[in-house]
Design an enzyme around this catalytic site. Structure first.
Site, mmCIF file in Angstrom:
data_model
loop_
_atom_site.group_PDB
_atom_site.id
_atom_site.type_symbol
_atom_site.label_atom_id
_atom_site.label_comp_id
_atom_site.label_asym_id
_atom_site.label_seq_id
_atom_site.Cartn_x
_atom_site.Cartn_y
_atom_site.Cartn_z
ATOM 1 N N ASN A 49 5.889 -0.157 36.760
ATOM 2 C CA ASN A 49 6.235 1.257 36.890
ATOM 3 C C ASN A 49 7.376 1.446 37.889
ATOM 4 O O ASN A 49 7.542 0.659 38.821
ATOM 5 C CB ASN A 49 5.014 2.059 37.353
ATOM 6 N N ARG A 50 8.159 2.496 37.640
ATOM 7 C CA ARG A 50 9.281 2.837 38.518
ATOM 8 C C ARG A 50 8.801 2.960 39.971
ATOM 9 O O ARG A 50 9.373 2.401 40.876
ATOM 10 C CB ARG A 50 9.892 4.156 38.021
ATOM 11 N N ASP A 83 -7.282 9.458 22.585
ATOM 12 C CA ASP A 83 -5.973 8.810 22.793
ATOM 13 C C ASP A 83 -6.118 7.291 22.835
ATOM 14 O O ASP A 83 -5.260 6.560 22.327
ATOM 15 C CB ASP A 83 -5.340 9.288 24.115
ATOM 16 N N LYS A 85 -5.835 18.464 30.069
ATOM 17 C CA LYS A 85 -6.693 17.297 29.792
ATOM 18 C C LYS A 85 -7.627 17.002 30.961
ATOM 19 O O LYS A 85 -8.712 16.468 30.771
ATOM 20 C CB LYS A 85 -5.842 16.065 29.480
ATOM 21 N N SER A 104 -0.009 18.663 15.664
ATOM 22 C CA SER A 104 -1.403 18.494 15.220
ATOM 23 C C SER A 104 -1.776 19.386 14.029
ATOM 24 O O SER A 104 -2.513 18.927 13.142
ATOM 25 C CB SER A 104 -2.345 18.724 16.392
HETATM 26 P P1 NAP Z 1 3.031 11.354 32.829
HETATM 27 O O1 NAP Z 1 1.592 11.308 33.227
HETATM 28 O O2 NAP Z 1 3.904 12.399 33.368
HETATM 29 O O3 NAP Z 1 3.650 9.885 33.179
HETATM 30 C C1 NAP Z 1 4.873 9.724 33.618
HETATM 31 C C2 NAP Z 1 5.137 8.212 33.873
HETATM 32 O O4 NAP Z 1 6.418 7.958 33.363
HETATM 33 C C3 NAP Z 1 5.134 7.856 35.335
HETATM 34 O O5 NAP Z 1 4.664 6.536 35.478
HETATM 35 C C4 NAP Z 1 6.613 7.937 35.683
HETATM 36 O O6 NAP Z 1 7.035 7.074 36.700
HETATM 37 C C5 NAP Z 1 7.245 7.453 34.398
HETATM 38 N N1 NAP Z 1 8.593 7.968 34.220
HETATM 39 C C6 NAP Z 1 8.945 9.252 34.022
HETATM 40 N N2 NAP Z 1 10.278 9.332 33.869
HETATM 41 C C7 NAP Z 1 10.763 8.074 33.959
HETATM 42 C C8 NAP Z 1 12.060 7.511 33.883
HETATM 43 N N3 NAP Z 1 13.138 8.275 33.651
HETATM 44 N N4 NAP Z 1 12.190 6.188 33.998
HETATM 45 C C9 NAP Z 1 11.120 5.399 34.212
HETATM 46 N N5 NAP Z 1 9.865 5.871 34.321
HETATM 47 C C10 NAP Z 1 9.687 7.203 34.179
HETATM 48 O O7 NAP Z 1 3.176 11.473 31.280
HETATM 49 P P2 NAP Z 1 2.139 10.979 30.167
HETATM 50 O O8 NAP Z 1 1.207 12.079 29.851
HETATM 51 O O9 NAP Z 1 1.591 9.654 30.546
HETATM 52 O O10 NAP Z 1 3.087 10.867 28.894
HETATM 53 C C11 NAP Z 1 4.125 9.922 28.883
HETATM 54 C C12 NAP Z 1 4.753 9.811 27.515
HETATM 55 O O11 NAP Z 1 3.797 9.416 26.549
HETATM 56 C C13 NAP Z 1 5.367 11.106 26.993
HETATM 57 O O12 NAP Z 1 6.601 10.783 26.421
HETATM 58 C C14 NAP Z 1 4.416 11.561 25.938
HETATM 59 O O13 NAP Z 1 5.062 12.286 24.919
HETATM 60 C C15 NAP Z 1 3.898 10.241 25.414
HETATM 61 N N6 NAP Z 1 2.575 10.415 24.789
HETATM 62 C C16 NAP Z 1 2.486 10.191 23.449
HETATM 63 C C17 NAP Z 1 1.284 10.336 22.818
HETATM 64 C C18 NAP Z 1 1.205 10.109 21.338
HETATM 65 O O14 NAP Z 1 0.214 10.498 20.712
HETATM 66 N N7 NAP Z 1 2.198 9.494 20.734
HETATM 67 C C19 NAP Z 1 0.141 10.694 23.536
HETATM 68 C C20 NAP Z 1 0.253 10.888 24.919
HETATM 69 C C21 NAP Z 1 1.498 10.729 25.536
HETATM 70 P P3 NAP Z 1 6.872 7.446 38.269
HETATM 71 O O15 NAP Z 1 5.435 7.126 38.592
HETATM 72 O O16 NAP Z 1 7.846 6.585 38.927
HETATM 73 O O17 NAP Z 1 7.186 8.895 38.385
#
Ligand code: NAP
Length: 492
Positions: free
Chosen positions: A372-373, A322, A285, A238
């Site tokens: 979702n997984r 977001d 958050k 950022s």
């Molecule tokens: P989170 O709340 O921890 O979400 C995790 C999700 O991913 C859960 O549904 C989990 O499944 C699933 N998951 C985790 N590992 C997995 C795997 N190996 N195979 C399949 N599913 C898997 O995380 P989040 O905050 O939503 O962020 C997720 C991603 O979005 C991150 O990579 C983050 O960097 C990206 N992101 C990007 C931006 C951007 O501005 N570009 C903004 C926000 C987030 P289960 O429910 O089965 O555990």
């Protein structure tokens, strides 16, 4: 001043570093304790070869350096060095080498007396700074490891209340980073930096970044501060988005990462510094929702996450950029926002990012399937947002065919350092899908590379990162982001 620490084993290698970063730094600190012993007889000849004011330092192990000899050897080495034209000598506050002070003064060399605490910011830090300043020295220095946001608050408050000789007051470690960039805001004498491949002390910034990203030379007591907070947060991109925007907009303000282990304490720090705009990232958050006084976006309550706080009239308003950030690049790809209406999309994952995506897609009139997984989570969020859900296995892969205009991958699967994972390996792209992975490191995940090869349009997480930041910029400053978003994405 920006002072670069020279930490190589030979004077020749230190001179090479000094030459590379010459235009970025005002002075150099030669860390004689890190030199090979065979180099020490040449200490006195070093400053004139650099063309910059130099500080001579022989840091003891107890103060975080490598010199483990006795007091008399310490004085002897420094004394030999001071035969040369150094501008400053660093003499630790608790050393007996005070006999060197008259020698330094006679030669016009200014004396820095330094205090180091490698454990913490002690409660009596203000008293410590004042007592060093009252000793026989020209520049008092205090460098403490900052272990929490509360300790950063205490060190900053001491710095703001100090009104003695020009001082160097710095916090070590990621919690202390702000002290390094904001040193001129509090009238500090200098800040230290290190070449990118070395680091003389934890939390040192590199000379190019402190100049080009943080515009250190333009920071003064009136400079406004915006921040991104999280824990950890030093990896955040950022600052690379907001700072060029602030510069282009002609605003006297800087945007810095502030690591915080407690959001409430961080907001106290904001009050101390007059910080009025904050980007909030993991893990704060949700707790930001408890700290805000009101919600400025419907998305905040729908997603149950706040990634932006703006202070107005002594009240924090919480926003979520977001949602807008993820939809903006997608709607551009479809020509305009209305182009998304009636499209069918699969959202992969059921975490925080998925909720922002679901909220934004629903608003845009997209028909959605969430997979979702863990099936139960997909069901729960599917019900919350009133969209179809399925487990990320056979039934899900089959259903995806009907929801394949757009596929948005929102899990961390495939993110560095797990680049080998493809969360959609059981789904074959036809080439007609628009595939969007929210991951931005790597830029092209295994899944995105496969989609591109099949002929799909692809988008990565950098676009969302930039567009959500542009929304924040407007909330912080009241101005549109003044640079081209595409260039910004390319430069990240
Ligand atoms: P989170 O709340 O921890 O979400 C995790 C999700 O991913 C859960 O549904 C989990 O499944 C699933 N998951 C985790 N590992 C997995 C795997 N190996 N195979 C399949 N599913 C898997 O995380 P989040 O905050 O939503 O962020 C997720 C991603 O979005 C991150 O990579 C983050 O960097 C990206 N992101 C990007 C931006 C951007 O501005 N570009 C903004 C926000 C987030 P289960 O429910 O089965 O555990």
């Amino acid at each position: 001043m920006i002072c670069m620490c020279l930490t190589r084993k030979t004077l020749k290698d230190n001179l090479a570093d000094a030459a590379v970063f010459n235009k970025y730094v005002d002075c150099l600190e030669l860390r004689a304790d890190l030199l090979d012993e065979s180099e020490l007889p040449q200490l006195a000849y070093f400053p004139e070869r650099t063309g910059k004011p130099c500080i001579l330092t022989l840091r003891k192990t107890a103060d975080g350096g490598s010199f483990s000899g006795g007091e008399s050897e310490h004085s002897k080495i420094l004394g030999q060095g001071l035969e040369g034209p150094y501008a400053y000598v660093d003499i630790e506050h608790d050393t007996s080498a005070v006999g060197l002070i008259p020698q330094a003064r006679q030669k016009g060399i200014q004396v820095i007396r330094s205090y180091h605490n490698l454990e913490e910011v002690p409660g009596n830090i203000k008293y410590i700074i004042d007592s060093i300043a009252s000793a026989d020295c020209d520049v008092p220095k205090a460098a403490c490891r900052v272990g929490s946001i509360r300790q950063l608050y205490n060190l900053t408050k001491a710095n703001m209340e100090y009104s003695g000789k020009p001082a160097i007051i710095l916090g070590m470690g990621p919690f202390g980073f702000a002290t390094r960039v904001l040193a001129p805001k509090f009238g500090n004498f200098l800040t230290f930096c290190s070449p990118p491949d070395t680091s003389a002390a934890p939390g040192h910034i590199d000379p190019v970044k402190i100049n080009d990203v943080y515009r250190y030379k333009s920071i003064n007591s009136n400079t406004g501060v915006f921040a991104v907070t999280g824990n950890p947060v030093m990896h955040s991109k950022s600052p690379d988005i907001h700072n060029p925007g602030l510069e282009k907009a002609g605003l006297d303000a800087v945007y810095i990462p502030v690591q915080a282990d407690d959001l409430a304490a961080f907001l106290e720090y904001c009050k101390l510094l007059g910080i009025t705009g904050v980007s909030v990232t993991v893990p704060h958050k949700h707790s930001a929702m408890e700290s805000m006084d009101n919600a400025g976006h419907e998305a905040v309550t729908a997603i149950q996450a706040c990634n932006t706080l703006v202070m107005k009239n002594n009240k924090w308003t919480g926003y979520n950029t977001d949602a807008a950030g993820c939809i903006a690049p997608l709607s551009r790809l479809f020509g305009h926002y209305a182009g998304l209406q009636g499209k069918k999309a699969t959202v992969v994952g059921a975490g925080g990012a998925a909720k922002a995506v679901l909220f934004a897609l629903k608003k845009a009139g997209v028909e959605i399937l969430i997979i979702n997984r863990t099936a139960a989570k997909a069901t729960q969020i599917g019900e919350q947002f009133n969209v179809r859900s399925a487990p990320a296995k056979d039934t899900g892969w089959a259903l995806m065919r009907d929801y394949s205009d757009i596929i948005i991958q929102t899990t961390p699967a495939g993110m560095h350092p797990n680049e080998d994972i493809d969360p959609l390996e059981n789904y074959s792209f036809t080439g007609s899908e628009t595939v969007y992975d929210l991951i931005y490191a790597p830029e092209k995940t295994k899944m995105l590379a496969r989609a591109e090869k099949a002929g799909c349009r692809i988008l990565n997480g950098k676009a969302m990162l930039v567009y959500q930041a542009l929304e924040q910029f407007k909330l912080f400053t009241g101005k549109d982001y003044p640079l081209d978003p595409a260039t910004c994405i390319k430069n990240l």
